[in-house]
Design a protein around this motif. Structure first.
Motif, mmCIF file in Angstrom:
data_model
loop_
_atom_site.group_PDB
_atom_site.id
_atom_site.type_symbol
_atom_site.label_atom_id
_atom_site.label_comp_id
_atom_site.label_asym_id
_atom_site.label_seq_id
_atom_site.Cartn_x
_atom_site.Cartn_y
_atom_site.Cartn_z
ATOM 1 N N UNK A 32 -6.289 39.998 27.087
ATOM 2 C CA UNK A 32 -8.155 41.103 27.424
ATOM 3 C C UNK A 32 -8.291 41.081 28.936
ATOM 4 N N UNK A 33 -7.381 40.344 29.706
ATOM 5 C CA UNK A 33 -7.756 40.431 30.608
ATOM 6 C C UNK A 33 -6.827 40.796 31.960
ATOM 7 N N UNK A 34 -7.165 41.998 32.672
ATOM 8 C CA UNK A 34 -6.404 42.253 33.381
ATOM 9 C C UNK A 34 -5.806 41.825 34.232
ATOM 10 N N UNK A 93 -5.711 29.611 43.441
ATOM 11 C CA UNK A 93 -5.235 30.501 42.249
ATOM 12 C C UNK A 93 -6.793 29.948 40.999
ATOM 13 N N UNK A 94 -6.809 31.450 40.711
ATOM 14 C CA UNK A 94 -8.153 30.577 38.895
ATOM 15 C C UNK A 94 -7.646 31.220 38.158
ATOM 16 N N UNK A 95 -7.896 30.235 37.208
ATOM 17 C CA UNK A 95 -7.438 29.878 35.169
ATOM 18 C C UNK A 95 -9.034 30.534 35.102
ATOM 19 N N UNK A 140 -3.303 40.283 38.912
ATOM 20 C CA UNK A 140 -3.611 40.062 37.907
ATOM 21 C C UNK A 140 -2.945 38.775 36.981
ATOM 22 N N UNK A 141 -3.350 38.731 35.547
ATOM 23 C CA UNK A 141 -3.421 37.101 35.245
ATOM 24 C C UNK A 141 -2.305 37.325 34.669
ATOM 25 N N UNK A 142 -1.967 36.327 34.709
ATOM 26 C CA UNK A 142 -0.451 35.394 33.581
ATOM 27 C C UNK A 142 -0.750 33.872 32.992
ATOM 28 N N UNK A 143 -0.743 34.554 31.194
ATOM 29 C CA UNK A 143 -0.799 33.551 30.018
ATOM 30 C C UNK A 143 0.049 32.661 30.916
ATOM 31 N N UNK A 144 -0.657 30.813 30.533
ATOM 32 C CA UNK A 144 -0.065 30.441 30.162
ATOM 33 C C UNK A 144 -0.158 29.204 29.778
ATOM 34 N N UNK A 176 -4.714 33.246 37.941
ATOM 35 C CA UNK A 176 -4.290 34.996 39.052
ATOM 36 C C UNK A 176 -4.424 34.522 40.148
ATOM 37 N N UNK A 177 -3.396 33.977 41.029
ATOM 38 C CA UNK A 177 -2.916 33.467 42.583
ATOM 39 C C UNK A 177 -3.814 34.826 43.166
ATOM 40 N N UNK A 178 -4.715 33.966 43.742
ATOM 41 C CA UNK A 178 -6.007 34.856 44.979
ATOM 42 C C UNK A 178 -6.105 33.962 46.286
ATOM 43 N N UNK A 179 -4.882 33.791 46.456
ATOM 44 C CA UNK A 179 -4.578 33.640 47.438
ATOM 45 C C UNK A 179 -2.660 32.910 47.383
ATOM 46 N N UNK A 180 -2.003 33.708 49.056
ATOM 47 C CA UNK A 180 -2.368 34.287 49.850
ATOM 48 C C UNK A 180 -2.818 36.137 49.339
ATOM 49 N N UNK A 181 -3.719 36.624 50.461
ATOM 50 C CA UNK A 181 -4.921 37.415 50.489
ATOM 51 C C UNK A 181 -3.158 38.436 49.808
ATOM 52 N N UNK A 182 -3.709 39.519 49.222
ATOM 53 C CA UNK A 182 -2.563 40.570 49.460
ATOM 54 C C UNK A 182 -1.851 40.466 47.683
ATOM 55 N N UNK A 183 -2.451 39.285 47.204
ATOM 56 C CA UNK A 183 -1.323 38.637 46.560
ATOM 57 C C UNK A 183 -1.276 39.262 44.700
ATOM 58 N N UNK A 184 -0.270 39.619 43.732
ATOM 59 C CA UNK A 184 -0.533 40.568 42.970
ATOM 60 C C UNK A 184 -1.733 40.037 42.101
#
Length: 428
Positions: A426-428, A417-419, A396-400, A386-394
């Protein structure tokens, strides 16, 4: 002004008489003994004032730590400060590109790092002069990596980033900047508008985790550098120069502490006083590696890994999890466990990154980054980003999907980003 000058001169006249020195104007001492005596006299005024204020503060019931000063005025003052203050604090400004040279921005801080006292770097940033901003600002993301790792290595109690925000002109009601720039700040503000410096903000969360959670180990074999009396000097240049100075570079290998007292017999001939350490400069914990030849800084532990420096055709030494696909330019990439579990078994990681072009210094926004050494997904589970920067990014989680145990992260324009390891869907 004339009143206080008279008061000061009267006190000085009494002091010189007590030292059997001839009377003289305090601003024109005629001899070295007068200059040395004036230093003692002025420090005595400092001490009397500090003790009076501290006594008053304590009488009010305030137990907040109090310090005498945060300005380096030489070792005689440092010795006095350590005897009076509850903590020691210093500032540091300079070249943010730490792996450029052995004599780096942290070297001067070793002259004020005490033994047995909390130590805080209360202002840290790159030098604000025009030359430094022009030449060094592109490499400024190295500084939070170095501050977090070497700060923990030196057992600092805290680091405060200099951010002289001029009112709320660029700060919104939510506390965030109204604009994020990829340059250090406007010409008039220089480094002061740190809240607007998006490139630095990209790495303050990941490097902050390293420092605050102690993910870099303290030095296993710190150096204590002694200075003996007399410490007083009779000129400004000598005043601010340590009596004994180790060879630059050793501060990247061992933590350095300042102490006052008899100089150990082995100190003058010790390796750190007489020899120049060869690059790479590897910390005694074997976690931090500073290569001044390749101009790369790497850090690796079970819980975190970081790189900052120039990229070349060979993989950076010391990295086991971060994969830098690019072979030219500059990069800063930081990977940390966010659940206090080693990366190899962690379920939650945070990663931040910056890539710059070798020729223009412009930011590269679509660069591949790989991560390895993570837990292999079980059936029905996956790693997600999930992208957390830059601010305002969508958000949502994307499976890898890993390949041969390696996650290739999206090359799109993301900075942090958060992994997360979780059950698929199960993730939003």
């Amino acid at each position: 002004v004339s009143y206080w000058t008279t008061v000061l001169q009267t006190k000085w006249d009494a002091y010189t008489a007590s030292r059997s020195l001839t009377a003289c104007p305090i601003y024109a001492p005629p001899s070295d003994p007068h200059k040395l005596a004036r230093g003692d006299f002025l420090r005595g005024l400092d001490q009397a004032y500090f003790n009076r204020i501290k006594t008053y503060v304590r009488a009010l019931g305030c137990q907040t730590p109090v310090m005498l000063s945060n300005l380096w005025r030489g070792e005689a003052f440092q010795k006095q400060q350590e005897s009076l203050s509850d903590l020691i604090e210093d500032h540091s400004y300079g070249d943010p590109y730490v792996p450029r040279a052995a004599d780096d921005i942290f070297n001067p801080l070793s002259r004020s790092t005490p033994t047995g006292k909390p130590y805080i770097v209360g202002e840290l940033n790159q030098a604000a002069d025009t030359t430094s901003i022009t030449a060094n600002s592109r490499y400024r993301t190295t500084l939070p990596v170095a501050a977090a790792t070497y700060g923990a290595f030196n057992s600092w109690s805290g680091v405060v980033w200099f951010a002289w925000a001029h009112g709320d002109s660029k700060t919104g009601a939510d506390g965030w900047a109204t604009v994020e720039e990829r340059t250090p700040a406007s010409t008039s503000d220089r480094i002061g508008q740190l809240q607007c410096d998006g490139m630095m903000l990209d790495h303050l969360r990941t490097t902050g985790i390293i420092f605050r959670r102690g993910l870099a180990s303290p030095s296993s074999a710190p150096i204590t550098l002694y200075a003996n009396d007399p410490l007083a000097t009779n000129g400004y240049s000598a005043l601010v120069t340590p009596k004994y100075q180790f060879v630059p570079g050793w501060q990247s290998i061992h933590a350095v502490r300042r102490a006052f007292g008899p100089v150990p017999a082995a100190q003058p001939t010790s390796s750190w006083m007489t020899t120049t350490p060869a690059s790479p400069l590897i910390s005694d914990t074997n976690e931090i590696r500073k290569d001044t030849t390749r101009q790369q800084l790497t850090f690796s532990t079970a819980f975190a890994e970081a790189f900052s420096g120039k990229l070349d055709l060979s993989a950076p030494a010391g990295l086991t999890r971060i994969g830098l696909v690019s072979t030219s330019g500059f990069a800063t990439v930081v990977l940390v466990s966010n659940d206090s579990i080693p990366i190899a078994t962690s379920n939650e990681l945070v990663i931040s990154r910056t890539y710059l072009d070798a020729t223009t210094g412009a930011e590269r926004v679509n660069q591949p980054t790989k991560v390895s050494g993570l837990k292999t997904p079980a059936t029905g589970f996956a790693w997600h980003i999930k992208v957390t920067r830059p601010r305002g990014s969508p958000a949502t989680y994307q499976a890898l999907t890993p390949s041969a145990g390696v996650l290739t992260l999206p090359s799109t324009n993301w900075k942090e980003a958060e992994l997360k390891y979780a059950q698929t869907g199960t993730l939003p």
